[in-house]
Design a protein around this motif. Structure first.
Motif, mmCIF file in Angstrom:
data_model
loop_
_atom_site.group_PDB
_atom_site.id
_atom_site.type_symbol
_atom_site.label_atom_id
_atom_site.label_comp_id
_atom_site.label_asym_id
_atom_site.label_seq_id
_atom_site.Cartn_x
_atom_site.Cartn_y
_atom_site.Cartn_z
ATOM 1 N N GLU A 6 0.833 -1.195 0.000
ATOM 2 C CA GLU A 6 0.000 0.000 0.000
ATOM 3 C C GLU A 6 0.877 1.258 0.000
ATOM 4 O O GLU A 6 0.641 2.209 -0.740
ATOM 5 C CB GLU A 6 -0.916 -0.075 1.242
ATOM 6 N N LEU A 7 1.925 1.200 0.817
ATOM 7 C CA LEU A 7 2.839 2.331 0.896
ATOM 8 C C LEU A 7 3.491 2.615 -0.457
ATOM 9 O O LEU A 7 3.569 3.753 -0.918
ATOM 10 C CB LEU A 7 3.905 2.023 1.954
ATOM 11 N N MET A 8 3.945 1.532 -1.103
ATOM 12 C CA MET A 8 4.583 1.732 -2.416
ATOM 13 C C MET A 8 3.571 2.272 -3.424
ATOM 14 O O MET A 8 3.885 3.141 -4.232
ATOM 15 C CB MET A 8 5.179 0.413 -2.914
ATOM 16 N N ARG A 9 2.348 1.749 -3.335
ATOM 17 C CA ARG A 9 1.315 2.216 -4.256
ATOM 18 C C ARG A 9 1.061 3.715 -4.052
ATOM 19 O O ARG A 9 0.936 4.477 -5.013
ATOM 20 C CB ARG A 9 0.033 1.396 -4.051
ATOM 21 N N ARG A 10 0.997 4.098 -2.769
ATOM 22 C CA ARG A 10 0.756 5.510 -2.483
ATOM 23 C C ARG A 10 1.835 6.399 -3.114
ATOM 24 O O ARG A 10 1.592 7.545 -3.476
ATOM 25 C CB ARG A 10 0.730 5.728 -0.972
ATOM 26 N N HIS A 11 3.030 5.839 -3.225
ATOM 27 C CA HIS A 11 4.120 6.611 -3.835
ATOM 28 C C HIS A 11 4.288 6.254 -5.309
ATOM 29 O O HIS A 11 5.357 6.423 -5.881
ATOM 30 C CB HIS A 11 5.421 6.381 -3.076
ATOM 31 N N GLY A 12 3.208 5.708 -5.894
ATOM 32 C CA GLY A 12 3.209 5.430 -7.324
ATOM 33 C C GLY A 12 4.202 4.350 -7.740
ATOM 34 O O GLY A 12 4.618 4.306 -8.894
ATOM 35 N N ASN A 13 4.604 3.475 -6.807
ATOM 36 C CA ASN A 13 5.645 2.474 -7.074
ATOM 37 C C ASN A 13 6.829 3.111 -7.788
ATOM 38 O O ASN A 13 7.450 2.524 -8.677
ATOM 39 C CB ASN A 13 5.088 1.311 -7.914
ATOM 40 N N ASP A 14 7.120 4.333 -7.388
ATOM 41 C CA ASP A 14 8.114 5.140 -8.094
ATOM 42 C C ASP A 14 9.427 5.092 -7.323
ATOM 43 O O ASP A 14 9.498 5.464 -6.162
ATOM 44 C CB ASP A 14 7.582 6.584 -8.154
ATOM 45 N N ARG A 15 10.465 4.651 -8.016
ATOM 46 C CA ARG A 15 11.785 4.536 -7.401
ATOM 47 C C ARG A 15 12.280 5.889 -6.863
ATOM 48 O O ARG A 15 12.995 5.961 -5.879
ATOM 49 C CB ARG A 15 12.750 4.011 -8.466
ATOM 50 N N ALA A 16 11.841 6.948 -7.527
ATOM 51 C CA ALA A 16 12.268 8.283 -7.102
ATOM 52 C C ALA A 16 11.715 8.651 -5.723
ATOM 53 O O ALA A 16 12.163 9.613 -5.110
ATOM 54 C CB ALA A 16 11.847 9.323 -8.140
#
Lengths: 601, 232, 209
Positions: A6-16
């Motif tokens: 969920e956390l990664m999704r919230r950050h758009g699964n964005d490496r940046a």
């Protein structure tokens, strides 16, 4: 662990967004464990070690438990002048562990850190998410006792019932002693909506021309003309453009950006919007150093209020101008003050300064034209919008227009923030701040120069002479200047990113040399080595950190050679003074002793 | 667009934007490098190609040539030498006990800059080695942190990095993802070992594969390879 | 220097037949050269001998005092040039190198060990205690009932905490790398010095292995 997805999704699964993710995980769990690293790596298509690359670069991201209460005591030359050692000892005794460790019960972790932007009220430390200043052994014992008894750091700092988004929250933790106000900064009752309105009635080119005309130059230290930077940014081609506010105020001795963000954060936001308008950028990033975390909630609320007031967002004041700002939290790395390192950090990576060219104004954040400005530069720009270029240009000196904020600390009666017009002399400033019997002044922090009050007192603050980045540390005659030099040299070794040879390896050798000098084992040849190796680092290092890391040594050698010469060893030979014969042979006796005891037992 | 520059007084014509270190090589001027390789992106880590450009010292691998540029290669020669010496003192570069001797770029660049001894104190660091991968042995004491492996060796399937950096500053270490390393083909392992300028990335089971006198840089020096190309 | 054991006689103190006046005078006119090995394998000294017939040619100009050729233990009189093989690994090495520095105008580090520590310096990564433990106490090949002892005797040199390059102990003037360097390299440096040229070791004969 679905929380992590969920956390990664919230950050758009964005490496940046990796640093944001790591800091969030840490806020929940106290540290980033192996499992989280594995999951992040899978989710972002990285190898787990690539995630660790970022973790291990930053001072404040842990991959093991750092104690239920994590204490970071700032180890700075100013703290050392004000009882740091006693405070450190008291903390170790109270917590039951030494620095760099967590106590046996896992209650306390004690860690060293460099300057945390509180030089006018040191010794100071961060505990969990608050700061404590003006520490004494007794005070830290009380704090640790309180924590042990189950009280929170917020409660001990008397901010437990306060709203961290309130404008006076930070002031409860750290004072902002503005000793001298001037025409540019901290002006009360500004009408920001009207100023944004005024901004969007200007053509971007008009705005740029006004800033060029004002003569404003970057306040971070390099002094690049701000208007020119904005023009280059406007002319640069890119599908997107970015404005970054550099609030990674890491230069030891400076705290003026902290005070600006506490007292007049609106000025800084307005400056960012201006830069966005000038460039035609839609995105702004405020890079806030980790050590200023207690300012974040307030800044975040301000951004939301401005969005609601349509001073930020998709359609600013209904004029079709889209510009928004997000806060990027740093994670502890002085080198991120370098604009390309800062951009790498904004991309979620190690803060390694990039190879230049290309410059960020052509290829910066995510490869797009990016304008990085200092907090103070942006705040000054906001006043230029209001009062006009000629008003600003009339202040200060010809090539150094306007005023600048000095963060004053060290041996003086009134440490704090001073707004001075460019063009005043060092002596005048020293009188203003009540310096007592000053010997030396460190202008611009360790990366600047150490000047002699006797020889340099009549030099003036301006870009062509004392081009101060805001840090001013005063040392009186009683101070051991070479201890200061050693401490600054250690600082650079600590903060080197390690990417280039001269800075990574040369810094360690310089530290070795100053220790040799202080131990009374150096000769004139060692001083020659310091000069030569310092010149090497200055000439060949990749970024500003490496090019300035030898300056504490080089500038004191130049201004205070007698302090070095007094410690030189006679060079009569045949053995070199640097060779410690007794110590070299003692190891054998020692080994024999303990092994024989071992063997006989 | 073609531009005119001078290198140690020699007038040289080149295409604007070409990398200075390549332009110099094309004109018979060898500037040593330890991280840069022609045809690959610039890493700018070793600084051993430092030269003076219009009066300022710059790493020649980072400089795009521009019209009127005045380049001095001879002048900062001692700085280049000092940087090589720094590397020799920072790690454990014991040539007689190293499999890469005779094929080592650090060694041959040491010869090129005329290093006899390091002016910096020898540190004898103790760094953990990575020996778990099936085909690769990482002898970290010899690493010079050029970053070639970090940037240019990737897992063929996922594009993930196989080599990464751990920590920062003087504590920096190159580390290796064992699972990804074990997926490397023999060919990729060989390429990685050859990419490493020193004896840090070693292919297991290879050892001293050429007799003394017939080793890579004894057959043909690095200088010649740079100036005349690998193919000849 | 260590206090001297009164019962000890060093070889240079033994009575020797004095040279005849003519030979002595001829020798004294030459450039005095000495060579000593500290903590090394004597391979560099062999390279010194590998100068072969070049050495004979030089003998018209130089006189070799202390060296593995002559087996003289102390430098009998001041020397112009001292070659040093090996690094500094114990108190006897320190003393010898000190003696050389005091008695030579020019000192030259010859070979990897003198230049940076070389193979013996591989112990520098390990604390001395661990070296001793490995060497004397936890040795798989010792007899299990034998007393476990670290040797300790006034005649046994005291080991230094680590192996030092010569130039970290005394000032050294020139360096010839190599493990060992070729005789050709040593000859080139000696020939330059004897003939008053600036010392220059060409890239082709410089090597580190």
């Amino acid at each position: 662990m679905s929380g992590l997805q969920e956390l990664m999704r919230r950050h758009g699964n964005d490496r940046a967004r990796l640093i944001d993710m790591l800091l969030e995980i840490q806020r929940e769990a106290g540290y980033v464990d192996d499992q989280a690293i594995q999951r992040l790596a899978e989710g972002l298509n990285l190898s787990p070690l690539e995630v660790r690359e970022t973790i291990s670069f930053y001072h404040f991201i842990h991959d093991r438990p750092p104690g239920r209460h994590t204490i970071w005591l700032a180890d700075t030359v100013i703290a050392r002048m004000n009882g740091y050692k006693e405070v450190r000892k008291a903390l170790e005794e109270a917590c039951g562990c030494v620095f760099g460790q967590v106590d046996a019960s896992g209650s306390f972790g004690l860690f060293d850190t460099n300057c945390i932007g509180l030089s006018d009220q040191e010794p100071a430390m961060m505990v969990d998410d608050v700061v404590f200043t003006r520490l004494t052994p007794e005070r830290v014992r009380r704090i640790v006792t309180g924590l042990r008894a189950g009280r929170s750091a917020q409660s001990l700092a008397a901010v437990k019932d306060r709203d961290p988004t309130d404008s006076d929250f930070a002031a409860q933790l750290a004072s902002s002693a503005i000793r001298q106000r001037g025409p540019v900064f901290f002006s009360p009752d500004r009408d920001y909506p009207a100023l944004v309105e005024k901004l969007v009635t200007l053509l971007p080119e008009e705005l740029i021309a006004r800033v060029v005309d004002s003569g404003l130059r970057g306040r971070g230290g390099a002094g690049f003309p701000t208007g020119l930077k904005w023009r280059l940014g406007r002319e640069a081609e890119g599908a997107e453009k970015y404005v970054i506010c550099n609030a990674d105020e890491g230069e030891p001795g400076t705290f003026k950006d902290r005070v600006l963000l506490m007292e007049s954060p609106e000025d800084v936001l307005l400056g960012m919007i201006m830069a966005g308008w000038a460039l035609g950028a839609r995105h702004g990033i405020l890079y806030l150093r980790w050590e200023y975390g207690y300012l974040q909630a307030r800044l975040q609320r301000l951004l939301e209020e401005w969005q609601q007031a349509r001073l930020l967002g998709a359609d600013i004041l209904g004029q079709g101008f889209a510009f928004d700002i997000r806060i990027q939290k740093g994670a502890g790395a002085y080198v991120c003050g370098d604009e390309t390192a800062l951009i790498e950090s904004c991309e979620g990576k190690r803060g390694t300064p990039r190879v230049k060219p290309p410059y960020p104004i052509e290829e910066g954040y995510l490869g797009m034209p990016t304008c990085v400005n200092n907090v103070e530069t942006l705040a000054a720009a906001s006043r230029i919008l209001e009062k006009g270029a000629s008003w600003f240009r009339a202040l200060g000196a010809p090539e150094s227009t306007g005023t600048r904020l000095l963060s004053v600390s060290g041996d003086c009666d009134r440490p704090g923030i001073y707004e001075i017009e460019w063009g005043v002399s060092l002596n005048k400033v020293l009188r203003m701040v009540g310096a007592v019997d000053p010997l030396a002044v460190q202008v611009s922090g360790p990366s600047g120069e150490c000047v002699s009050v006797a020889r340099d007192g009549e030099r003036v603050f301006c870009y062509s002479d004392l081009s101060c980045n805001g840090s001013l540390m005063i040392f009186d005659r009683k101070r051991d200047l070479l201890e200061v030099v050693e401490e600054f040299t250690r600082f650079f070794v600590d903060e080197s990113c390690g990417i280039c040879v001269p800075c990574r390896a040369g810094g360690v050798d310089l530290l070795h040399k100053i220790r040799l000098v202080r131990a009374g084992r150096a000769t004139r040849r060692d001083l020659d080595d310091i000069r030569q190796w310092g010149a090497l680092m200055h000439a060949t290092s990749r970024c500003g950190l490496g090019t300035t890391a030898a300056k504490p040594l080089l500038t004191t050698l130049d201004r205070f050679p007698e302090r070095y010469e007094a410690l030189l060893a006679p060079d009569e030979g045949p053995l070199l003074p640097s060779f410690d014969r007794e110590a070299a042979l003692e190891a054998h006796r020692h080994a024999h002793r303990i092994l024989t005891e071992d063997a006989s037992s | 667009m073609s531009v005119n520059i001078t290198i140690d007084g020699l007038a040289v014509r080149a295409d604007a934007g070409d990398t200075l270190v390549d332009v110099a090589a094309d004109n018979g001027v060898y500037i040593p490098t330890l991280c840069y390789q022609r045809g690959r992106p610039c890493l700018g880590t070793c600084r051993v190609c430092s030269v003076r450009v219009n009066g300022n010292v710059m790493a020649a691998c980072t400089v795009p040539v521009a019209d009127g540029m005045e380049v001095e290669v001879n002048d900062p020669a001692d700085m280049r030498k000092a940087l090589v010496e720094l590397l020799f003192a920072e790690g454990n570069h014991n040539c007689p006990s190293c499999e890469k001797s005779g094929r080592c770029e650090l060694q041959v660049v040491g010869y090129e800059v005329g290093m006899m001894v390091s002016r910096f104190p020898y540190r004898f660091p103790l760094r953990d080695r990575e020996t778990r991968p099936k085909k690769i042995w990482l002898e970290n004491d010899r690493c010079i942190f050029c970053q070639r492996c970090v940037e240019f060796v990737r897992d063929r399937e996922t594009g993930r990095r196989i080599f990464s950096i751990d920590h920062r500053g003087s504590r920096s270490r190159i580390v290796m993802d064992v699972a990804l390393a074990d997926r490397m083909s023999d060919q990729q392992v060989r390429e990685a070992a050859e990419l490493c300028p020193v004896g840090c990335i070693l292919q297991k089971g290879l050892g001293y594969n050429d007799p003394i006198g017939r080793r890579r840089f004894e057959v043909r020096r690095l200088r010649q390879r740079v100036l005349e190309g690998e193919g000849q | 220097m260590k206090p001297k054991n009164p019962r000890e006689i060093a070889s240079h103190e033994l009575p020797a037949t004095p040279l005849d006046a003519a030979t002595r005078a001829a020798r004294e006119e030459k450039i005095q050269v000495a060579m000593i090995a500290l903590c090394g394998c004597w391979g560099c000294t062999l390279s010194f001998l590998d100068m072969d017939e070049n050495l004979l040619r030089l003998l018209e100009k130089v006189n070799i005092t202390r060296s593995s050729l002559t087996d003289i233990k102390r430098i009998p009189h001041r020397c112009a040039i001292g070659f040093v093989e090996g690094g500094v690994a114990n108190d006897e090495n320190i003393e010898t190198l000190e003696h050389f520095r005091e008695n030579c105008d020019i000192l030259i580090s010859v070979g990897a060990c003198a230049v940076w520590g070389g193979v013996p310096a591989m112990r520098n990564m390990v604390p001395l205690e661990d070296c001793f433990r490995e060497a004397y106490l936890e040795v798989p090949t010792t007899e299990p009932r034998a007393p476990k002892r670290i040797p300790w005797h006034p005649d046994i040199p005291i080991i230094t905490d680590r192996v030092y390059p010569c130039h970290e102990v005394v000032k050294m003037d020139y360096f010839i790398p190599g493990c060992p360097p070729d005789g050709e390299a040593i000859f080139k440096v000696l020939d330059d010095l004897v003939n008053g040229r600036e010392v220059d070791l060409p890239t082709q004969i410089n090597r580190y292995d």
